[in-house]
Design an enzyme around this catalytic site. Sequence first.
Site, PDB file in Angstrom:
ATOM      1  N   HIS A  10      14.434 128.830 -11.489  1.00  0.00           N
ATOM      2  CA  HIS A  10      14.577 128.482 -10.067  1.00  0.00           C
ATOM      3  C   HIS A  10      13.360 128.992  -9.314  1.00  0.00           C
ATOM      4  O   HIS A  10      12.909 130.097  -9.584  1.00  0.00           O
ATOM      5  CB  HIS A  10      15.838 129.134  -9.505  1.00  0.00           C
ATOM      6  CG  HIS A  10      16.054 128.824  -8.050  1.00  0.00           C
ATOM      7  ND1 HIS A  10      16.434 127.575  -7.608  1.00  0.00           N
ATOM      8  CD2 HIS A  10      15.912 129.608  -6.942  1.00  0.00           C
ATOM      9  CE1 HIS A  10      16.541 127.602  -6.287  1.00  0.00           C
ATOM     10  NE2 HIS A  10      16.226 128.818  -5.854  1.00  0.00           N
ATOM     11  N   ILE A  58       1.474  98.074 -14.737  1.00  0.00           N
ATOM     12  CA  ILE A  58       0.038  98.077 -14.449  1.00  0.00           C
ATOM     13  C   ILE A  58      -0.208  97.710 -12.996  1.00  0.00           C
ATOM     14  O   ILE A  58      -0.986  98.361 -12.297  1.00  0.00           O
ATOM     15  CB  ILE A  58      -0.711  97.095 -15.391  1.00  0.00           C
ATOM     16  CG1 ILE A  58      -0.579  97.588 -16.832  1.00  0.00           C
ATOM     17  CG2 ILE A  58      -2.178  96.939 -14.982  1.00  0.00           C
ATOM     18  CD1 ILE A  58      -1.270  96.730 -17.864  1.00  0.00           C
ATOM     19  N   GLY A  97       1.821  90.619 -10.115  1.00  0.00           N
ATOM     20  CA  GLY A  97       2.702  91.315 -11.055  1.00  0.00           C
ATOM     21  C   GLY A  97       3.059  92.692 -10.541  1.00  0.00           C
ATOM     22  O   GLY A  97       2.181  93.530 -10.342  1.00  0.00           O
ATOM     23  N   GLY A  98       4.347  92.906 -10.315  1.00  0.00           N
ATOM     24  CA  GLY A  98       4.816  94.217  -9.825  1.00  0.00           C
ATOM     25  C   GLY A  98       5.434  95.031 -10.941  1.00  0.00           C
ATOM     26  O   GLY A  98       6.505  95.613 -10.785  1.00  0.00           O
ATOM     27  N   ASP A 146       1.904  98.321 -30.408  1.00  0.00           N
ATOM     28  CA  ASP A 146       2.165  97.116 -29.606  1.00  0.00           C
ATOM     29  C   ASP A 146       2.262  95.850 -30.465  1.00  0.00           C
ATOM     30  O   ASP A 146       3.046  94.957 -30.163  1.00  0.00           O
ATOM     31  CB  ASP A 146       1.037  96.885 -28.574  1.00  0.00           C
ATOM     32  CG  ASP A 146       1.061  97.909 -27.454  1.00  0.00           C
ATOM     33  OD1 ASP A 146       1.856  98.868 -27.533  1.00  0.00           O
ATOM     34  OD2 ASP A 146       0.270  97.751 -26.492  1.00  0.00           O
ATOM     35  N   GLY A 175      -8.730 103.536 -28.735  1.00  0.00           N
ATOM     36  CA  GLY A 175      -8.088 102.269 -28.406  1.00  0.00           C
ATOM     37  C   GLY A 175      -8.019 102.019 -26.912  1.00  0.00           C
ATOM     38  O   GLY A 175      -8.662 102.704 -26.101  1.00  0.00           O
ATOM     39  N   GLU A 216       5.234  89.572  -6.756  1.00  0.00           N
ATOM     40  CA  GLU A 216       6.090  89.715  -7.928  1.00  0.00           C
ATOM     41  C   GLU A 216       6.994  88.500  -8.006  1.00  0.00           C
ATOM     42  O   GLU A 216       7.628  88.120  -7.026  1.00  0.00           O
ATOM     43  CB  GLU A 216       6.879  91.029  -7.826  1.00  0.00           C
ATOM     44  CG  GLU A 216       8.043  91.175  -8.772  1.00  0.00           C
ATOM     45  CD  GLU A 216       7.707  91.001 -10.252  1.00  0.00           C
ATOM     46  OE1 GLU A 216       6.700  91.560 -10.727  1.00  0.00           O
ATOM     47  OE2 GLU A 216       8.464  90.275 -10.939  1.00  0.00           O
ATOM     48  N   GLY A 250       1.701  91.193 -17.683  1.00  0.00           N
ATOM     49  CA  GLY A 250       2.215  91.488 -19.015  1.00  0.00           C
ATOM     50  C   GLY A 250       1.120  91.506 -20.070  1.00  0.00           C
ATOM     51  O   GLY A 250      -0.049  91.224 -19.771  1.00  0.00           O
TER      52      GLY A 250
HETATM   53  P1  NAD Z   1       4.963  94.326 -17.063  1.00  0.00           P
HETATM   54  O1  NAD Z   1       5.768  93.471 -17.960  1.00  0.00           O
HETATM   55  O2  NAD Z   1       5.357  95.735 -16.845  1.00  0.00           O
HETATM   56  O3  NAD Z   1       4.916  93.662 -15.610  1.00  0.00           O
HETATM   57  C1  NAD Z   1       4.503  92.348 -15.386  1.00  0.00           C
HETATM   58  C2  NAD Z   1       5.120  91.911 -14.072  1.00  0.00           C
HETATM   59  O4  NAD Z   1       4.516  90.697 -13.671  1.00  0.00           O
HETATM   60  C3  NAD Z   1       6.608  91.653 -14.153  1.00  0.00           C
HETATM   61  O5  NAD Z   1       7.226  92.320 -13.091  1.00  0.00           O
HETATM   62  C4  NAD Z   1       6.708  90.132 -14.043  1.00  0.00           C
HETATM   63  O6  NAD Z   1       7.915  89.713 -13.446  1.00  0.00           O
HETATM   64  C5  NAD Z   1       5.510  89.821 -13.194  1.00  0.00           C
HETATM   65  N1  NAD Z   1       4.961  88.470 -13.351  1.00  0.00           N
HETATM   66  C6  NAD Z   1       4.759  87.795 -14.503  1.00  0.00           C
HETATM   67  N2  NAD Z   1       4.168  86.604 -14.248  1.00  0.00           N
HETATM   68  C7  NAD Z   1       3.979  86.546 -12.903  1.00  0.00           C
HETATM   69  C8  NAD Z   1       3.405  85.578 -12.020  1.00  0.00           C
HETATM   70  N3  NAD Z   1       2.892  84.445 -12.488  1.00  0.00           N
HETATM   71  N4  NAD Z   1       3.375  85.837 -10.703  1.00  0.00           N
HETATM   72  C9  NAD Z   1       3.897  87.004 -10.225  1.00  0.00           C
HETATM   73  N5  NAD Z   1       4.441  87.951 -11.014  1.00  0.00           N
HETATM   74  C10 NAD Z   1       4.478  87.725 -12.331  1.00  0.00           C
HETATM   75  O7  NAD Z   1       3.463  94.180 -17.580  1.00  0.00           O
HETATM   76  P2  NAD Z   1       2.149  94.974 -17.181  1.00  0.00           P
HETATM   77  O8  NAD Z   1       2.314  95.699 -15.908  1.00  0.00           O
HETATM   78  O9  NAD Z   1       1.046  93.976 -17.302  1.00  0.00           O
HETATM   79  O10 NAD Z   1       2.025  96.021 -18.339  1.00  0.00           O
HETATM   80  C11 NAD Z   1       1.987  95.572 -19.685  1.00  0.00           C
HETATM   81  C12 NAD Z   1       2.550  96.606 -20.611  1.00  0.00           C
HETATM   82  O11 NAD Z   1       1.677  97.699 -20.683  1.00  0.00           O
HETATM   83  C13 NAD Z   1       3.892  97.113 -20.151  1.00  0.00           C
HETATM   84  O12 NAD Z   1       4.922  96.410 -20.770  1.00  0.00           O
HETATM   85  C14 NAD Z   1       3.868  98.542 -20.553  1.00  0.00           C
HETATM   86  O13 NAD Z   1       4.586  98.691 -21.742  1.00  0.00           O
HETATM   87  C15 NAD Z   1       2.418  98.882 -20.783  1.00  0.00           C
HETATM   88  N6  NAD Z   1       1.980  99.844 -19.764  1.00  0.00           N
HETATM   89  C16 NAD Z   1       2.565 101.057 -19.700  1.00  0.00           C
HETATM   90  C17 NAD Z   1       2.177 101.952 -18.738  1.00  0.00           C
HETATM   91  C18 NAD Z   1       2.830 103.286 -18.674  1.00  0.00           C
HETATM   92  O14 NAD Z   1       3.486 103.653 -19.643  1.00  0.00           O
HETATM   93  N7  NAD Z   1       2.715 104.007 -17.572  1.00  0.00           N
HETATM   94  C19 NAD Z   1       1.210 101.620 -17.808  1.00  0.00           C
HETATM   95  C20 NAD Z   1       0.635 100.379 -17.891  1.00  0.00           C
HETATM   96  C21 NAD Z   1       1.031  99.499 -18.886  1.00  0.00           C
END
Ligand code: NAD
Length: 473
Positions: free
Chosen positions: A447, A188, A184-185, A315, A44, A207, A274
């Site tokens: 430790h 990912i 997006g902060g 998901d 996947g 962000e 997202g």
């Molecule tokens: P996310 O929801 O973590 O972050 C998206 C960010 O983009 C948010 O902070 C949001 O406020 C911001 N945002 C949204 N629209 C925007 C815009 N127009 N302009 C500026 N900022 C904007 O989503 P992601 O980072 O895409 O990840 C998706 C999913 O994948 C996550 O929910 C997570 O569950 C999963 N993921 C997990 C991991 C991990 O476990 N380490 C790693 C990558 C992804």
Amino acid sequence: MTSPGEGRRLAVLGAGPGGYPAAFLAAEHGFEVTLIDERAQPGGVCLWVGCIPSKALLHAASVLYDARAAEAIGITFEPPRIDLDRLREWKDKEVVAKLTGGLGQIARARRVRLVHGRGRFVDDHTIRVQADGELTEVEFDHAIIATGSRPSIPPPLRIDSKRVWDSSDALALTEIPRTLLVVGGGYIGLEMATVYAALGTAVTVVEMTASLLPGADADLVKILAGAINERMHEVLMETTVLSLKEAGDGVEVELSGSDVSETRQYDRVLIATGRRPNSEDLGLETVGVRLTNRGFIEVDHQRRTSEPSIFAIGDVAGEPMLAHKATHEARVAVETLAGEPAAWEPAAIPAVVFTDPEVAWCGLTENDARARGIEVEVTRFPWSASGRATTVGRTDGVTKLLVEPGTQRVIGVGIVGPGAGELIGEGALAVEMGARLDDVRMTIHAHPTLSETLMEAAETFFNASPHYIARRR
Ligand code: NAD
């Protein structure tokens, strides 16, 4: 003795970290299992274009950062030479292909039939799978939908350009752009920003909200934000991207925010705003599987959909969109099908952001507690007081425990610092087993290790840490 699955056909749609564990466990229970996926081998998004390749690249990033940081302890390396082709080959062949190929072998060994192509329900006992013009009909008594999610791109940012990336494009590692805008902060955005900044790209993060990793506790994010601000060219908070268009060699970006409202040019743009569930075009309406208003498949505690013979996990069945949540749901769904008592009721789903430092949490967070009006006590141990953190030059971490007043049960754990993702395992065990502070502090931790910070956080609650004097609560 007959096994519970004998004579029963199970179709699993989607072979990610929800689907393949479901298929393998069901085969173990004697079901006749068909696992359907478009990709050549199971894995996947997580194994092919997500968790695994991103962690391989983050490993490369940490080697680069560590080599640079070594200067502070008197060790200086030559500036790195990056052979991008070799790095990509290692990621693709020695990491991704090795793991996905291994899953293919396990599928064969477990006598799980793999069918390649895109599956769609045509009635409540048939999935039609299409690949390269060929049709296969998979008949089933039960089905598990594990079709995952895909990037969700805001409409104004949907332009057809090779210079505008989603996470898969960023992971393909075809080039090291001179400048990169990460929109997006979140998970990912920050993981990929960490990779490309290490490789030498000038990375700007925008962000929309007032905080990186919105939703995560502010005390943990603050420490990560310090490191991100240092490594990135720029971090623009409370800023959105209004439009994108190709211009010159790059992309023209219209930014609108509290500090910047202007048009700028970047070589590449990564959209990480997202993800959304893959619940469309599966023929769900024909089998009576209902969706929520956000497009997730509605499921009960056993992960059964509104059509009792069909289950959904991962998901596509709701947040959090995390691989390990999907894998656990696979167990619940298959055990239910096998007639065993099973339910989805975790006390702690760990979340890990693999940045540098890593941020990890499980169980209740302080934000959740506040939002739900739950009273908690919080005990923190700063890594500046940890011997191990000092020996590795990383005193920038914090370990905190959220404690239920009265019972002193640990109901949440939050950690920021290198290796937080490994340490959170102990936190998840503590929360899931209903451990009390005494259980954590009276467990002898080796430790000097960073794992001691969990024990020390418990000790700190009683002001009994030998290494740290907490302010009076
Ligand atoms: P996310 O929801 O973590 O972050 C998206 C960010 O983009 C948010 O902070 C949001 O406020 C911001 N945002 C949204 N629209 C925007 C815009 N127009 N302009 C500026 N900022 C904007 O989503 P992601 O980072 O895409 O990840 C998706 C999913 O994948 C996550 O929910 C997570 O569950 C999963 N993921 C997990 C991991 C991990 O476990 N380490 C790693 C990558 C992804």
